[in-house]
Design a protein around this motif. Sequence first.
Motif, short mmCIF file in Angstrom:
data_model
loop_
_atom_site.label_atom_id
_atom_site.label_comp_id
_atom_site.label_asym_id
_atom_site.label_seq_id
_atom_site.Cartn_x
_atom_site.Cartn_y
_atom_site.Cartn_z
N MET A 198 0.84 -1.20 0.00
CA MET A 198 0.00 0.00 0.00
C MET A 198 0.87 1.25 0.00
N ARG A 199 0.58 2.17 -0.90
CA ARG A 199 1.31 3.44 -0.98
C ARG A 199 0.77 4.40 0.08
N VAL A 200 1.68 5.06 0.83
CA VAL A 200 1.28 5.95 1.91
C VAL A 200 2.12 7.23 1.88
N GLU A 201 1.60 8.24 2.56
CA GLU A 201 2.30 9.51 2.71
C GLU A 201 2.14 10.00 4.14
N ALA A 202 3.11 10.78 4.60
CA ALA A 202 3.08 11.29 5.98
C ALA A 202 2.04 12.39 6.11
N VAL A 203 1.39 12.41 7.27
CA VAL A 203 0.47 13.48 7.62
C VAL A 203 1.15 14.30 8.71
N TRP A 204 1.66 15.46 8.34
CA TRP A 204 2.41 16.31 9.27
C TRP A 204 1.45 17.10 10.17
N LEU A 205 1.80 17.18 11.42
CA LEU A 205 1.04 18.03 12.33
C LEU A 205 1.31 19.49 11.98
N PRO A 206 0.35 20.38 12.25
CA PRO A 206 0.63 21.81 12.07
C PRO A 206 1.86 22.21 12.88
N GLU A 207 2.64 23.12 12.36
CA GLU A 207 3.90 23.47 13.02
C GLU A 207 3.71 23.87 14.47
N ALA A 208 2.63 24.56 14.77
CA ALA A 208 2.39 25.02 16.14
C ALA A 208 2.09 23.86 17.08
N GLU A 209 1.70 22.70 16.55
CA GLU A 209 1.34 21.56 17.38
C GLU A 209 2.48 20.55 17.51
N ARG A 210 3.59 20.78 16.84
CA ARG A 210 4.69 19.83 16.90
C ARG A 210 5.45 19.95 18.22
N SER A 211 5.96 18.82 18.68
CA SER A 211 6.71 18.80 19.93
C SER A 211 7.92 17.90 19.78
N ALA A 212 9.07 18.36 20.31
CA ALA A 212 10.30 17.59 20.23
C ALA A 212 10.50 16.66 21.42
N GLU A 213 9.54 16.60 22.34
CA GLU A 213 9.73 15.84 23.56
C GLU A 213 9.89 14.34 23.32
N GLU A 214 9.32 13.82 22.24
CA GLU A 214 9.36 12.39 21.98
C GLU A 214 10.64 11.94 21.29
N PHE A 215 11.48 12.87 20.87
CA PHE A 215 12.67 12.49 20.13
C PHE A 215 13.84 12.32 21.08
#
Length: 361
Positions: A311-328
């Motif tokens: 199955m072909r897929v593409e990433a769904v990016w969160l809006p920039e204001a909602e992104r968080s680096a805590e999980e990285f």
Amino acid sequence: MSAGASEVESPATPGAATVPRIVTNTVEFPYRRSLGPVVGGYFTALAAGRITGVRSGARVLCPPLEYDPDTGAATSGELVDVGPAGTVRSWTWVPVPDARHPLDRPFAFALIQLDGADTSLMHVVDAPEGTLRTGLRVLARFRAEPKGRPDDLAYFIPEEAAGSTDAVPGIVDAATAAARAGAEPAEPVATMEFWSSLTYKEALAPAGERYARSMMGGKLIGQRCPTCAKVYAPPRDFCPIDGIPLDESQDLVLPDRGVVTNFTIVTPVAYPGQKETEPFVRVSVLLDEVEALLGLQPVVDVANADVRPGMRVEAVWLPEAERSAEEFGNRGWGATTGAISGWRPTGEPDMPVDSYQDRVF
């Protein structure tokens, strides 16, 4: 978003969120252990307002142990009452308690030899600063509502202060605790639930920092080994195949489209911290052109039954204001949480099996 790989223009992405250099990780889980007749008998007695030791030859050990620490021989298993008064043999003062300590006010940890015992019990003494001393006589205080746990024995107080400290809510002396237990005998304590939690901090590695910063700016990056030409996502600053160091010069901007190579449907089971209640899918995504593989990715806008290899897929990016680096952090198989909500079908025809089979990460 570029459909192919390209060199990363800069480690800094204008407008991207600040990425912390120190990552805090918490590993926690509950577990249950059986206590046996010696330790279980000790906790059963605490729930009844009593403190017990165990006979080992001519000595009484408190807290009771199944084996004598001096000889390694099994103790008798015979529990005998000790205390509830005792003598401080040594101590250390805790002037500023934190959330991990048993009291929210200054206190002492002390080795207390209870009357009738030949060894010392390490416990808490609740006393004013400056009053602790070797040889101080202390009295045990119990929880008014015992739970069959070690902290049913709440703490000790100086014997000389007994009259002025017995009005603490939820805390009673040994006689009161025993009287209450006599009216409603406690069930034997055979097992105990424990919560194991470990929090540690580590510096985010340079490769992880670049990856997190790029994700906050809406770019997915990886790293190509100049020897074997394999692409790793996220970058890791070394090639595990050739064992050579890599650096920022091997970073690539990756496409955010690809093909599902395999998947698993996870049926949640109840455990502390579990947020999922319904079965969910995790897929491996082979990115276009670069053959970089991201594992354990969530999917969106597709039913579990419709997920399939090819199955072909593409990433769904969160809006920039909602992104968080805590999980990285420095670990994870292609972590995208915090920047990408999931991967959705593109609607394109499925890829043939021979174009994505035998890909591992």
